[in-house]
Design a protein around this motif. Structure first.
Motif, PDB file in Angstrom:
ATOM      1  N   ASP A 154       0.852  -1.185   0.000  1.00 32.41           N
ATOM      2  CA  ASP A 154       0.000   0.000   0.000  1.00 32.41           C
ATOM      3  C   ASP A 154       0.892   1.240   0.000  1.00 32.41           C
ATOM      4  N   CYS A 155       0.434   2.268  -0.616  1.00 26.55           N
ATOM      5  CA  CYS A 155       1.280   3.440  -0.887  1.00 26.55           C
ATOM      6  C   CYS A 155       1.415   4.314   0.346  1.00 26.55           C
ATOM      7  N   ASP A 156       2.345   3.922   1.186  1.00 30.26           N
ATOM      8  CA  ASP A 156       2.586   4.594   2.452  1.00 30.26           C
ATOM      9  C   ASP A 156       4.092   4.672   2.656  1.00 30.26           C
ATOM     10  N   GLU A 157       4.570   5.777   3.207  1.00 25.05           N
ATOM     11  CA  GLU A 157       6.016   5.957   3.368  1.00 25.05           C
ATOM     12  C   GLU A 157       6.617   4.920   4.316  1.00 25.05           C
ATOM     13  N   PHE A 158       5.900   4.598   5.403  1.00 22.69           N
ATOM     14  CA  PHE A 158       6.403   3.578   6.323  1.00 22.69           C
ATOM     15  C   PHE A 158       6.464   2.219   5.624  1.00 22.69           C
ATOM     16  N   LYS A 199       1.286   8.171  -6.237  1.00 20.80           N
ATOM     17  CA  LYS A 199       2.046   8.251  -7.486  1.00 20.80           C
ATOM     18  C   LYS A 199       3.521   8.516  -7.202  1.00 20.80           C
ATOM     19  N   ARG A 200       3.799   9.410  -6.249  1.00 17.42           N
ATOM     20  CA  ARG A 200       5.196   9.716  -5.923  1.00 17.42           C
ATOM     21  C   ARG A 200       5.906   8.498  -5.361  1.00 17.42           C
ATOM     22  N   ILE A 201       5.251   7.756  -4.470  1.00 22.98           N
ATOM     23  CA  ILE A 201       5.884   6.594  -3.855  1.00 22.98           C
ATOM     24  C   ILE A 201       6.133   5.504  -4.890  1.00 22.98           C
ATOM     25  N   VAL A 202       5.171   5.276  -5.789  1.00 20.98           N
ATOM     26  CA  VAL A 202       5.369   4.285  -6.845  1.00 20.98           C
ATOM     27  C   VAL A 202       6.533   4.689  -7.738  1.00 20.98           C
ATOM     28  N   ASP A 203       6.621   5.974  -8.062  1.00 26.08           N
ATOM     29  CA  ASP A 203       7.739   6.459  -8.887  1.00 26.08           C
ATOM     30  C   ASP A 203       9.078   6.226  -8.192  1.00 26.08           C
ATOM     31  N   GLU A 204       9.116   6.399  -6.877  1.00 23.49           N
ATOM     32  CA  GLU A 204      10.355   6.162  -6.129  1.00 23.49           C
ATOM     33  C   GLU A 204      10.749   4.686  -6.164  1.00 23.49           C
ATOM     34  N   LEU A 205       9.760   3.799  -6.069  1.00 21.23           N
ATOM     35  CA  LEU A 205      10.052   2.369  -6.164  1.00 21.23           C
ATOM     36  C   LEU A 205      10.623   2.026  -7.535  1.00 21.23           C
ATOM     37  N   LEU A 206      10.041   2.610  -8.556  1.00 18.17           N
ATOM     38  CA  LEU A 206      10.533   2.371  -9.919  1.00 18.17           C
ATOM     39  C   LEU A 206      11.936   2.944 -10.105  1.00 18.17           C
ATOM     40  N   ASP A 207      12.189   4.114  -9.503  1.00 13.23           N
ATOM     41  CA  ASP A 207      13.529   4.711  -9.589  1.00 13.23           C
ATOM     42  C   ASP A 207      14.585   3.828  -8.931  1.00 13.23           C
ATOM     43  N   ASP A 208      14.154   3.058  -7.930  1.00 12.64           N
ATOM     44  CA  ASP A 208      15.072   2.129  -7.249  1.00 12.64           C
ATOM     45  C   ASP A 208      15.155   0.782  -7.963  1.00 12.64           C
ATOM     46  N   ASP A 209      14.550   0.701  -9.150  1.00  9.89           N
ATOM     47  CA  ASP A 209      14.568  -0.528  -9.963  1.00  9.89           C
ATOM     48  C   ASP A 209      13.903  -1.706  -9.265  1.00  9.89           C
TER      49      ASP A 209
END
Length: 255
Positions: A154-158, A199-209
């Motif tokens: 789930d899209c949560d920072e924790f 959207k931002r959190i998903v993008d960060e996951l993608l940026d981390d490959d």
């Protein structure tokens, strides 16, 4: 294919994802087994209805049998039960699973579930394993027994921070116990596409490959209705948007 649905965080939709994917699998004519390792018994309740606690024997009985020598132990099929859905069977959970954990650990029974699935391999073409929200004996048993690991998120920072610890545990299990285990993908669940944070959190996951799956599961009250009726979406509302997302996710996993 043996697939474990795993996240150490609770409330991310493990049971919902495991059961609905399994129900689609069975509806397509694939002989499918769900194994519920979570003492909360959500998958068992979902598939068996209100009387799920009366269905015996269960996964606790299976593990308890491994603790004592028996001349003629029951085979793993003894602990499997039919559901009302064709091609879909279940090895149900038990709320007292925790009582056995220390005994199972001390006697090194971590490979018993894998051995059971090896014996059931001719009966089932797909296995979905629902796990508790912790990295413990039961989740380790599931990871040892599986080929693919599906991670609800789930899209949560924790949740994002905890994801790296989870991936480390999966990697360690692969190195130490099961070199066939692969992270199949991260399922973004309860997704709200119009909100900026998800959207931002998903993008960060993608940026981390990280292996984020393309199909995302929306937040919808229809899931709660499905739980309330103890009926998987493919049978309760086959044309609903949420159901079609699960079908799309299933197809993505099997392409």
């Amino acid at each position: 294919m043996r697939r474990v649905v795993f996240n150490q965080k609770g409330g991310v939709g493990k049971s919902s994802i495991a059961v609905n994917l399994a129900a689609i699998s069975a509806a397509r004519g694939i002989r499918t087994l769900v194994i519920d390792l979570d003492p909360q018994c959500n998958s068992s309740h979902y598939l068996l209805g209100e009387d799920y606690m009366e269905v015996q024997p269960d996964i606790r009985d299976f593990f308890e049998q491994t603790l004592t020598f028996q001349l003629k132990p029951n085979g793993p099929d003894y602990f499997v039960h039919e559901t009302q859905y064709e091609n879909l069977h279940l090895m149900p959970a038990n709320p007292d699973l925790g009582d056995l954990q220390s005994k199972l650990e001390s006697k090194h029974k971590i490979y018993k579930l894998r051995d059971a699935l090896d014996k059931l391999s001719e009966s089932y073409d797909a296995v979905y394993i629902d796990t508790p929200p912790a990295f413990n004996f039961y989740t380790l048993s599931a990871l040892v027994a599986s080929e693919r690991c599906l991670i609800p998120f789930d899209c949560d920072e924790f949740a994002r921070q905890a994801l790296y610890s989870l991936l480390g545990n999966v990697h360690e299990t692969r190195e130490d116990h099961n070199d066939k285990l692969e992270v199949e993908g991260i399922v973004v669940n309860q997704y709200q596409p119009r909100a900026s944070l998800p959207k931002r959190i998903v993008d960060e996951l993608l940026d981390d490959d990280l292996p984020v799956l393309e199909t995302k599961i929306s937040a919808s009250v229809k899931m709660k209705e499905s739980h309330d009726e103890t009926c998987p979406l493919i049978h309760m509302a086959p044309k609903h948007k949420l159901t079609l997302q699960f079908v799309e996710l299933f197809d993505e996993l099997y392409k």
